[in-house]
Scaffold this motif. Structure first.
Motif, mmCIF file in Angstrom:
data_model
loop_
_atom_site.group_PDB
_atom_site.id
_atom_site.type_symbol
_atom_site.label_atom_id
_atom_site.label_comp_id
_atom_site.label_asym_id
_atom_site.label_seq_id
_atom_site.Cartn_x
_atom_site.Cartn_y
_atom_site.Cartn_z
ATOM 1 N N THR A 101 -32.832 34.682 -26.331
ATOM 2 C CA THR A 101 -33.517 35.530 -25.349
ATOM 3 C C THR A 101 -32.749 35.638 -24.031
ATOM 4 O O THR A 101 -33.144 36.414 -23.159
ATOM 5 C CB THR A 101 -34.923 34.978 -25.032
ATOM 6 O OG1 THR A 101 -34.784 33.718 -24.360
ATOM 7 C CG2 THR A 101 -35.764 34.847 -26.286
ATOM 8 N N ALA B 151 -38.165 27.549 -31.898
ATOM 9 C CA ALA B 151 -38.876 28.554 -31.098
ATOM 10 C C ALA B 151 -38.005 28.873 -29.892
ATOM 11 O O ALA B 151 -37.202 28.044 -29.460
ATOM 12 C CB ALA B 151 -40.235 28.029 -30.633
ATOM 13 N N THR B 152 -38.176 30.057 -29.354
ATOM 14 C CA THR B 152 -37.417 30.426 -28.155
ATOM 15 C C THR B 152 -38.071 29.822 -26.913
ATOM 16 O O THR B 152 -39.235 29.400 -26.944
ATOM 17 C CB THR B 152 -37.340 31.959 -27.997
ATOM 18 O OG1 THR B 152 -38.661 32.463 -27.799
ATOM 19 C CG2 THR B 152 -36.658 32.612 -29.190
ATOM 20 N N TYR C 70 -41.224 31.748 -25.923
ATOM 21 C CA TYR C 70 -42.290 31.591 -26.918
ATOM 22 C C TYR C 70 -43.008 30.256 -26.733
ATOM 23 O O TYR C 70 -44.237 30.188 -26.830
ATOM 24 C CB TYR C 70 -41.716 31.706 -28.335
ATOM 25 C CG TYR C 70 -42.797 31.828 -29.388
ATOM 26 C CD1 TYR C 70 -43.291 33.071 -29.759
ATOM 27 C CD2 TYR C 70 -43.337 30.700 -30.006
ATOM 28 C CE1 TYR C 70 -44.293 33.196 -30.719
ATOM 29 C CE2 TYR C 70 -44.336 30.815 -30.961
ATOM 30 C CZ TYR C 70 -44.815 32.059 -31.311
ATOM 31 O OH TYR C 70 -45.818 32.178 -32.251
ATOM 32 N N ASP D 85 -45.305 30.676 -23.776
ATOM 33 C CA ASP D 85 -46.463 31.511 -24.097
ATOM 34 C C ASP D 85 -47.456 30.837 -25.041
ATOM 35 O O ASP D 85 -48.622 31.229 -25.096
ATOM 36 C CB ASP D 85 -46.017 32.835 -24.717
ATOM 37 C CG ASP D 85 -45.272 33.720 -23.729
ATOM 38 O OD1 ASP D 85 -45.359 33.464 -22.501
ATOM 39 O OD2 ASP D 85 -44.578 34.648 -24.181
ATOM 40 N N HIS D 86 -47.014 29.840 -25.805
ATOM 41 C CA HIS D 86 -47.871 29.170 -26.783
ATOM 42 C C HIS D 86 -47.967 27.670 -26.525
ATOM 43 O O HIS D 86 -48.243 26.893 -27.434
ATOM 44 C CB HIS D 86 -47.348 29.441 -28.201
ATOM 45 C CG HIS D 86 -47.396 30.889 -28.555
ATOM 46 N ND1 HIS D 86 -46.371 31.760 -28.265
ATOM 47 C CD2 HIS D 86 -48.372 31.638 -29.131
ATOM 48 C CE1 HIS D 86 -46.703 32.972 -28.660
ATOM 49 N NE2 HIS D 86 -47.918 32.928 -29.183
ATOM 50 N N TRP E 96 -39.113 20.047 -30.267
ATOM 51 C CA TRP E 96 -38.625 21.419 -30.104
ATOM 52 C C TRP E 96 -37.129 21.445 -30.368
ATOM 53 O O TRP E 96 -36.374 20.667 -29.776
ATOM 54 C CB TRP E 96 -38.951 21.887 -28.687
ATOM 55 C CG TRP E 96 -38.497 23.269 -28.345
ATOM 56 C CD1 TRP E 96 -38.539 24.385 -29.137
ATOM 57 C CD2 TRP E 96 -37.953 23.690 -27.098
ATOM 58 N NE1 TRP E 96 -38.057 25.473 -28.454
ATOM 59 C CE2 TRP E 96 -37.687 25.072 -27.199
ATOM 60 C CE3 TRP E 96 -37.666 23.049 -25.916
ATOM 61 C CZ2 TRP E 96 -37.144 25.812 -26.153
ATOM 62 C CZ3 TRP E 96 -37.133 23.777 -24.861
ATOM 63 C CH2 TRP E 96 -36.878 25.148 -24.979
#
Length: 153
Positions: free
Chosen positions: A50, A117-118, A121, A124-125, A139
């Motif tokens: 990203t 995951a980015t 992301y 956001d989560h 992660w």
């Protein structure tokens, strides 16, 4: 023939020696641990697919050296970042509501999909992290890579 006082003295000396001998390895480990903790932390910026940027703190001298070797091109091994996140912001990474716990950070070549995951992301989560999303709060962004080291603080 030694009397009772002599026997007590010998027994106390033997007990003291046993305590000191048993404490020596722990003392050596404590000294080594203190020396590692005395090493200054190093801060690195990572990015992902990203192009967002995320700051990580490293405290282990071997991992700091590996990160510097990645940045200099001295190694291509284990280029991606993995670790356990904590769900609160830290001063060195203020843009994000989470951070890597420094003592858990490591590097990898390949990892399982469940921890990928980015950076945005995860943000956001974040409320879902630790369950089915990022189990154990581990992660491992597959596209992560270090882009620079920040100046010493």
């Amino acid at each position: 023939m030694p009397g009772p006082v002599h026997k007590i003295g010998v027994s106390l000396a033997a007990a003291a020696l046993a305590i000191l001998t048993a404490a020596s390895p722990a003392t050596a480990e404590t000294a080594a641990s203190a020396a590692r903790q005395a090493e200054p932390a190093a801060y690195f910026v990572m990015t992902d697919v990203t192009d967002e940027q995320f700051v990580i703190q490293l405290t282990d001298p071997d991992k700091i050296q590996h990160a510097r070797d990645l940045l200099s091109g001295a190694t291509l091994d284990r280029p991606h970042v993995i670790g356990r996140i904590a769900k609160w912001p830290v001063p060195y990474n203020p843009r994000w509501s989470y951070h890597y716990q420094p003592e858990t950070v490591n590097f990898f070549d390949n990892a399982i999909e469940v921890c990928d995951a980015t950076i945005p992301y995860v943000e956001d989560h974040l409320d879902e992290a630790g369950g089915a999303f990022l189990p154990g709060l581990v992660w491992c962004p597959w596209s992560s890579r270090l882009v620079r080291e920040l100046p010493a603080r």
